[in-house]
Design a protein around this motif. Structure first.
Motif, short mmCIF file in Angstrom:
data_model
loop_
_atom_site.label_atom_id
_atom_site.label_comp_id
_atom_site.label_asym_id
_atom_site.label_seq_id
_atom_site.Cartn_x
_atom_site.Cartn_y
_atom_site.Cartn_z
N LEU A 1 -17.47 -9.10 -3.15
CA LEU A 1 -17.05 -7.98 -2.28
C LEU A 1 -15.60 -8.55 -1.64
O LEU A 1 -14.62 -7.80 -1.39
N THR A 2 -15.68 -9.71 -1.30
CA THR A 2 -14.32 -10.62 -0.86
C THR A 2 -13.29 -10.25 -2.02
O THR A 2 -12.06 -10.00 -1.50
N ALA A 3 -13.66 -10.65 -2.99
CA ALA A 3 -12.63 -10.35 -4.27
C ALA A 3 -12.08 -8.88 -4.38
O ALA A 3 -10.96 -8.77 -4.54
N VAL A 4 -13.10 -8.02 -4.14
CA VAL A 4 -12.67 -6.35 -4.16
C VAL A 4 -11.68 -6.29 -2.87
O VAL A 4 -10.89 -5.47 -3.16
N LEU A 5 -12.13 -6.47 -1.61
CA LEU A 5 -11.71 -6.04 -0.54
C LEU A 5 -10.44 -6.95 -0.05
O LEU A 5 -9.72 -6.39 0.83
N LEU B 1 -8.50 -2.13 5.18
CA LEU B 1 -8.94 -0.83 4.94
C LEU B 1 -7.84 0.05 4.37
O LEU B 1 -7.89 0.81 3.42
N GLN B 2 -6.68 -0.15 4.98
CA GLN B 2 -5.41 0.64 4.52
C GLN B 2 -5.26 0.12 3.10
O GLN B 2 -4.86 0.85 2.07
N ARG B 3 -5.25 -1.06 2.71
CA ARG B 3 -5.05 -1.70 1.23
C ARG B 3 -5.97 -1.09 0.48
O ARG B 3 -5.77 -0.73 -0.62
N GLY C 1 -15.68 5.54 8.41
CA GLY C 1 -14.10 5.75 8.97
C GLY C 1 -13.25 5.79 7.72
O GLY C 1 -11.95 5.66 7.96
N ILE C 2 -13.80 5.88 6.70
CA ILE C 2 -12.91 6.06 5.61
C ILE C 2 -13.43 7.18 4.61
O ILE C 2 -14.37 7.18 4.24
N ASP D 1 -15.54 9.26 -4.51
CA ASP D 1 -16.31 8.08 -4.38
C ASP D 1 -15.26 6.84 -4.51
O ASP D 1 -15.51 5.86 -4.97
N TYR D 2 -13.98 6.86 -4.08
CA TYR D 2 -13.30 5.73 -3.87
C TYR D 2 -12.46 6.01 -2.25
O TYR D 2 -12.27 7.33 -1.50
N ALA D 3 -11.97 4.98 -1.85
CA ALA D 3 -11.30 4.97 -0.57
C ALA D 3 -9.97 5.93 -0.81
O ALA D 3 -8.96 5.63 -1.31
N HIS D 4 -10.11 7.07 0.06
CA HIS D 4 -8.99 8.05 -0.08
C HIS D 4 -8.15 8.13 1.08
O HIS D 4 -6.83 8.35 0.83
N ALA D 5 -8.61 8.06 2.30
CA ALA D 5 -7.84 8.10 3.37
C ALA D 5 -8.32 7.39 4.43
O ALA D 5 -9.90 7.43 4.71
#
Length: 731
Positions: free
Chosen positions: A83-87, A99-101, A148-149, A155-159
């Motif tokens: 998760l660290t690698a992903v986030l 979170l914006q990234r 809050g995302i 199924d992906y971070a949209h906004a």
């Protein structure tokens, strides 16, 4: 790794992390970025923890591999590494920029990462959803839930979608829900709010769920005995496990307990072959760590010799125990096995066929040893819910016609144990069998007391044989009083807390007359909820408070009102008593900025009118004008769906009531419409011909859009009769 750019001598990672202005390979690096580097090296097998006393780091001249030696820095888990690698940052350190990234990179959900737009509701459905999400992740591989995302339903971070803090639903509420709705409790869940710097006053929530070694964790409403479900993550979704999957241990990949361990922990089966042979067990030091007050049996720490499994062995005194003692132990074995599937009953792993001994798992503590911990209201509530859950199952009548099932009759702190993170009830040796199943009528005689002094109900000293579930309710009340006051109760004297909401609970549970106590543990739980839980604030009351805030100039009140109204589209009082009394112009910016919620509101408004009191003309006027205001702004901004829905609601009521005041405002507006807006409104008028006729005067105004003129034309509403071909000689 070095502590400064100039000093090239190796240093321990613990010191390195604590050194301001740390450097990695001669370049300055932040602590968070350093953590990411370590994770990357671990994940790619470029560093190896060796475990010496002092931690040093050596990097090869090629810069390809290194050896991390010592214990100063714990290597990140595979979960946190992935998760660290992903986030881009360790999950527990996420910021709004991270979170914006994630949104910019459209990071997808996965089995260990879930994006949620909205915070959990305070209803039972909302609590169940929270418990479901956390337990499913714990049962599978652990992971992170970010609230809050908005995933945009893709199924992906949209906004980014942080929310205003929900009153009464912060970290304490989250932990209380997890403690009361998940069995056994998922340990070490991280709960962290992240304040938004972009959206003033709003927050995100990050829930870090470790992979569990105590799975499966089941979800059930407090006290709802066997009505539980077990969930697991499946890709980006959560699914319910079938009984066969639970029995086979087929869920997730937590990597902790084996399938047999998991099955045993939940179902009460021994993690080895139970043969009923005393020779399979060796007691430690041959001395009991506990002797029953009545001298009936001793309890030993022991070991299952074939497997080496630590156990607890309870054994009757003497080589030839009396039949009455064997009957009592037989009862304890029988109840333990009948409740073996219940997570809050102490399971019986093995037993003598002749009922002289039996084996249980090793508990970590008794309630007596956890008294300080029970000062925490959420811990006490979890204990009470656990006991009520198993008692509800035991009290259940074996078949119709029976008043109740088993009654424990000896609930006290030493019989409540902490086992693998959950509370369990033990020692059913003096339990009252279901009526009609008594094996020895004279064993429990009138006038012979039973139970433990102070915790036993008064009727147990008079006629213990006739005692029913209210006797256990009494003991629960005294147990609560003991936990809060720290004092041992006296016989037949209610141990009331000096103050606080539990005082009323204990008072009702410890009435001298069993007929005046809660009749069942379900009723007892209802009493607890009534006295302890803060009742949810009705939506109309929330709306009134927001209306006051709006009048006081609160900048975020309009948005909060829109969110609230959209969440309760069936609350007539909220809409008709509050929303209609707010100038719609004050809400327009919030409505136009949130089209989905605006649609919910304009659909609900006309449907709710007249549902909670007789309809009046003034209220009809208000609804039509409210919807007209929304329609006017929707037309100006080109939001055609919202325009059409608003017109449909307004025109429906105008057709029924022929309201002149709204018509005088709508008519001039119809004259101004052009383009797509005129087409949408003309369509709504055609769908409501009884409303359209109220604007028929526009049909002859040449400056009015031709579609509007056609929709309100009297000629359009005259339906010609179908031609009669027979008059023209056609067959």
């Amino acid at each position: 790794m070095y502590d400064t750019a100039g000093d090239q001598s190796p240093t321990g990672p613990g010191l390195f992390l604590a050194t301001p202005g740390a450097f990695f390979a001669g370049a300055e690096i932040s602590q968070a970025d350093l953590q990411q580097v370590l994770v990357h090296l671990v994940e790619n097998d470029l560093i190896e923890p060796i475990g010496t006393d002092f931690a040093t780091v050596a990097i090869t001249t090629q810069g390809v591999s290194c050896a991390l030696r010592g214990t100063d820095t714990e290597a990140p888990t595979a979960l946190s590494a992935r998760l660290t690698a992903v986030l881009g940052r360790y999950p527990d350190h996420l910021t709004e920029d991270d979170l914006q990234r994630a949104v910019d990179s459209r990071i997808p959900e996965s089995v260990d990462l879930a994006w949620k737009k909205d915070f959990y509701q305070g209803t039972d459905a909302g609590k169940k959803e929270l418990a479901k999400d956390v337990s499913a992740m714990a049962n599978t591989a652990g992971g992170v839930i970010v609230i809050g995302i908005d995933d945009g339903k893709q199924d992906y971070a949209h906004a980014l979608a942080p929310a205003d803090p929900a009153p009464g639903r912060g970290e304490e509420w989250i932990r209380s829900v997890l403690a009361n709705w998940i069995q056994p409790v998922v340990p070490d869940v991280g709960v962290r709010p992240v304040k938004s710097a972009v959206y003033e006053g709003k927050v995100y929530w990050v829930l870090s769920v470790p992979p569990s070694t105590q799975a499966p964790h089941a979800v059930a409403a407090p006290g709802n005995d066997y009505n539980f479900r077990v969930y697991a993550r499946y890709g980006t979704t959560t699914r319910t496990l079938a009984a066969s999957e639970i029995a086979a241990g087929e869920w997730g990949s937590s990597g902790g307990a084996t399938q047999q361990d998991r099955k045993s922990a939940h179902a009460g089966a021994a993690p080895y072959e139970a043969r009923g042979l005393r020779q399979d067990y060796a007691c430690d030091d041959r001395l009991p760590f506990h002797s029953h007050e009545d001298g009936m049996a001793d309890v030993f720490y022991a070991t299952h010799k074939p497997s080496g499994t630590p156990v607890v062995l309870k054994q009757l005194h003497g080589k030839h125990p009396a039949s009455a003692k064997k009957a009592r132990m037989a009862r304890e074995i029988q109840v333990g096995r009948s409740l073996s599937d219940h997570p809050h009953a102490m399971p019986v792993w093995d037993a003598d066929p002749n009922n002289t001994w039996f084996v249980m798992p090793v508990a970590q503590a008794t309630a007596t040893e956890c008294l300080d911990e029970l000062k925490d209201p959420s811990v006490l509530r979890a204990l009470v819910n656990s006991l009520c859950s198993v008692l509800s199952a035991a009290h259940e009548a074996p078949e119709s016609g029976f008043p109740h099932g088993w009654v424990h009759r000896d609930i006290k702190p030493s019989n409540v144990l902490r086992l693998d993170g959950r509370w369990v009830l033990a020692d059913w040796g003096i339990a009252r069998r279901p009526p009609g199943q008594t094996t020895h009528p004279q064993r429990t005689r009138v006038g012979v007391s039973m139970g433990s002094e102070g915790f036993a109900a008064p009727e147990l000293s008079i006629d213990a044989h006739s005692a029913g579930p209210p006797a256990d309710v009494y003991s629960l009340g005294q147990l609560i009083g003991w936990a809060i006051t720290g004092r041992n109760p006296q016989q037949n004297v209610p141990l009331l807390p000096d103050s606080g909401p539990w005082r009323a609970v204990v008072r009702e549970a410890t009435r001298m007359d069993p007929g005046r106590r809660p009749a069942t543990v379900r009723v007892f739980l209802d009493l607890i909820a009534q006295e302890i839980d803060t009742p949810p604030v009705p939506p109309v009351v929330q709306a009134e408070a927001l209306h006051d805030s709006l009048n006081a100039g609160a900048a975020n009140a309009p948005e909060q009102l829109v969110v609230l109204a959209a969440a309760y589209p069936d609350d007539a009082a909220l809409y008709c008593d509050v929303l209609l009394n707010i100038d719609p112009e004050a809400l327009i910016p919030a409505l136009m900025a949130d089209p989905p919620r605006a649609l919910e509101i304009v659909r609900a408004m006309p449907e709710l009118l007249g549902t909670h009191r007789p309809t009046e003309r003034g209220e009809v006027d208000a609804v039509i004008l409210w919807l007209f205001t929304v329609a006017r702004h929707a037309a100006n901004t080109g939001q055609l769906d919202l325009l059409e829905e608003s017109c449909n609601g307004a025109f429906t009521w105008d057709a029924l009531w022929d309201q002149w005041t709204p018509q005088d405002k709508i008519r001039p507006w119809l004259r101004t419409l052009t383009g797509d807006a005129a087409g949408s409104v003309a369509g709504a008028l055609r769908d409501h011909p009884d409303c359209a006729r109220h604007f028929s005067s526009l049909a002859n105004e040449l400056r009015v859009d031709h579609r509007i003129r056609a929709a309100v034309s009297p000629l359009r509403r005259v339906r010609p009769e179908p031609p009669d071909h027979r008059r023209n000689g056609y067959a």
